[in-house]
Enzyme design. Structure first.
Site, PDB file in Angstrom:
ATOM      1  N   ASN A  42       0.844  -1.197   0.000  1.00 52.93           N
ATOM      2  CA  ASN A  42       0.000   0.000   0.000  1.00 52.93           C
ATOM      3  C   ASN A  42       0.878   1.246   0.000  1.00 52.93           C
ATOM      4  O   ASN A  42       1.934   1.293   0.645  1.00 52.93           O
ATOM      5  CB  ASN A  42      -1.001   0.009   1.163  1.00 52.93           C
ATOM      6  CG  ASN A  42      -0.381  -0.212   2.518  1.00 52.93           C
ATOM      7  OD1 ASN A  42       0.622  -0.900   2.662  1.00 52.93           O
ATOM      8  ND2 ASN A  42      -0.971   0.393   3.538  1.00 52.93           N
ATOM      9  N   ILE A  43       0.432   2.236  -0.769  1.00 49.96           N
ATOM     10  CA  ILE A  43       1.178   3.490  -0.910  1.00 49.96           C
ATOM     11  C   ILE A  43       0.218   4.639  -0.600  1.00 49.96           C
ATOM     12  O   ILE A  43      -0.729   4.879  -1.369  1.00 49.96           O
ATOM     13  CB  ILE A  43       1.758   3.635  -2.339  1.00 49.96           C
ATOM     14  CG1 ILE A  43       2.631   2.418  -2.682  1.00 49.96           C
ATOM     15  CG2 ILE A  43       2.558   4.932  -2.460  1.00 49.96           C
ATOM     16  CD1 ILE A  43       3.098   2.369  -4.137  1.00 49.96           C
ATOM     17  N   GLU A  44       0.430   5.285   0.543  1.00 49.18           N
ATOM     18  CA  GLU A  44      -0.508   6.320   0.988  1.00 49.18           C
ATOM     19  C   GLU A  44      -0.080   7.707   0.524  1.00 49.18           C
ATOM     20  O   GLU A  44       1.020   7.886  -0.023  1.00 49.18           O
ATOM     21  CB  GLU A  44      -0.639   6.251   2.521  1.00 49.18           C
ATOM     22  CG  GLU A  44      -1.172   4.897   2.957  1.00 49.18           C
ATOM     23  CD  GLU A  44      -1.466   4.801   4.437  1.00 49.18           C
ATOM     24  OE1 GLU A  44      -1.014   5.665   5.220  1.00 49.18           O
ATOM     25  OE2 GLU A  44      -2.171   3.831   4.799  1.00 49.18           O
ATOM     26  N   CYS A  53      -4.047   0.630  -2.831  1.00 53.26           N
ATOM     27  CA  CYS A  53      -3.912  -0.617  -2.072  1.00 53.26           C
ATOM     28  C   CYS A  53      -2.810  -1.491  -2.675  1.00 53.26           C
ATOM     29  O   CYS A  53      -2.510  -1.413  -3.875  1.00 53.26           O
ATOM     30  CB  CYS A  53      -5.208  -1.412  -2.107  1.00 53.26           C
ATOM     31  SG  CYS A  53      -6.572  -0.636  -1.243  1.00 53.26           S
ATOM     32  N   GLU A  55      -2.842  -4.639  -3.383  1.00 54.38           N
ATOM     33  CA  GLU A  55      -3.319  -5.555  -4.424  1.00 54.38           C
ATOM     34  C   GLU A  55      -3.322  -4.872  -5.795  1.00 54.38           C
ATOM     35  O   GLU A  55      -2.895  -5.441  -6.800  1.00 54.38           O
ATOM     36  CB  GLU A  55      -4.742  -6.035  -4.117  1.00 54.38           C
ATOM     37  CG  GLU A  55      -4.876  -6.802  -2.816  1.00 54.38           C
ATOM     38  CD  GLU A  55      -5.183  -5.909  -1.616  1.00 54.38           C
ATOM     39  OE1 GLU A  55      -4.652  -4.777  -1.552  1.00 54.38           O
ATOM     40  OE2 GLU A  55      -5.932  -6.352  -0.747  1.00 54.38           O
ATOM     41  N   CYS A  90     -10.195  -4.971  -0.250  1.00 52.04           N
ATOM     42  CA  CYS A  90     -11.317  -4.023  -0.276  1.00 52.04           C
ATOM     43  C   CYS A  90     -12.159  -4.243  -1.535  1.00 52.04           C
ATOM     44  O   CYS A  90     -11.741  -4.937  -2.475  1.00 52.04           O
ATOM     45  CB  CYS A  90     -10.809  -2.585  -0.197  1.00 52.04           C
ATOM     46  SG  CYS A  90     -10.212  -1.945  -1.773  1.00 52.04           S
ATOM     47  N   CYS A  93     -10.512  -3.307  -4.908  1.00 53.03           N
ATOM     48  CA  CYS A  93      -9.525  -4.298  -5.374  1.00 53.03           C
ATOM     49  C   CYS A  93     -10.221  -5.555  -5.891  1.00 53.03           C
ATOM     50  O   CYS A  93      -9.776  -6.156  -6.867  1.00 53.03           O
ATOM     51  CB  CYS A  93      -8.549  -4.637  -4.251  1.00 53.03           C
ATOM     52  SG  CYS A  93      -7.415  -3.273  -3.896  1.00 53.03           S
TER      53      CYS A  93
END
Ligand code: THU
Length: 139
Positions: A42-44, A53, A55, A90, A93
């Protein structure tokens, strides 16, 4: 690549999570039919909405390199210092998976003690796929 190896790869991908806002790490390992494995984390983002996300990072890496046929994905997620419970993908995804994968695509959810195995059909029944809807219309 065994299921267990794929789960270990997802745990490795989890260590790359960029998550200064949630402190929740997710790692994904996507196995293609040709044997390639793509990792994602995950990359925020400070603006929240652009967060991606793990995935989807794995899927988009694969698709952007011309790999469009997939066997299974392993997903691991949790917060530092806490025991690893299953981290189900989620809804967004799941929808991305349904674009590229058949109903029997396998989703391995990593835990402290092993993994639980589901099919895409189980996690996203009655999914919307315009390509299938259109081709059904011509049957
Ligand atoms: N996250 C994923 O990477 N995959 C999911 O399927 C659910 C949520 C990430 C997004 C965000 O960085 C963090 O988990 C907390 O929501």
């Amino acid at each position: 690549m065994t299921d267990l190896q794929l789960c270990k790869t997802a745990l490795h991908a989890m260590t790359h999570a960029y998550n200064p806002y949630s402190n929740f790490s997710v790692g994904a390992a996507l196995l293609c039919k040709n044997g390639s494995v793509y990792e994602g984390c995950n990359i925020e983002n400070a603006s929240y909405t652009p967060t991606v996300c793990a995935e989807r990072v794995a899927f988009f890496k694969a698709v952007s390199e011309g790999n469009l046929e997939f066997k299974k994905i392993a997903i691991a997620g949790g917060s530092k210092g806490e025991s690893l419970k299953i981290c189900p993908p989620c809804g967004v995804c799941r929808q991305v998976m349904s674009e590229f994968c058949k109903k029997d695509f396998e989703i391995l959810l990593v835990t402290d003690t092993g993994f639980e195995k589901y099919t895409l059909e189980q996690l996203l029944p009655l999914s919307f796929n315009l390509l299938e809807v259109k081709s059904d219309a011509h049957d």
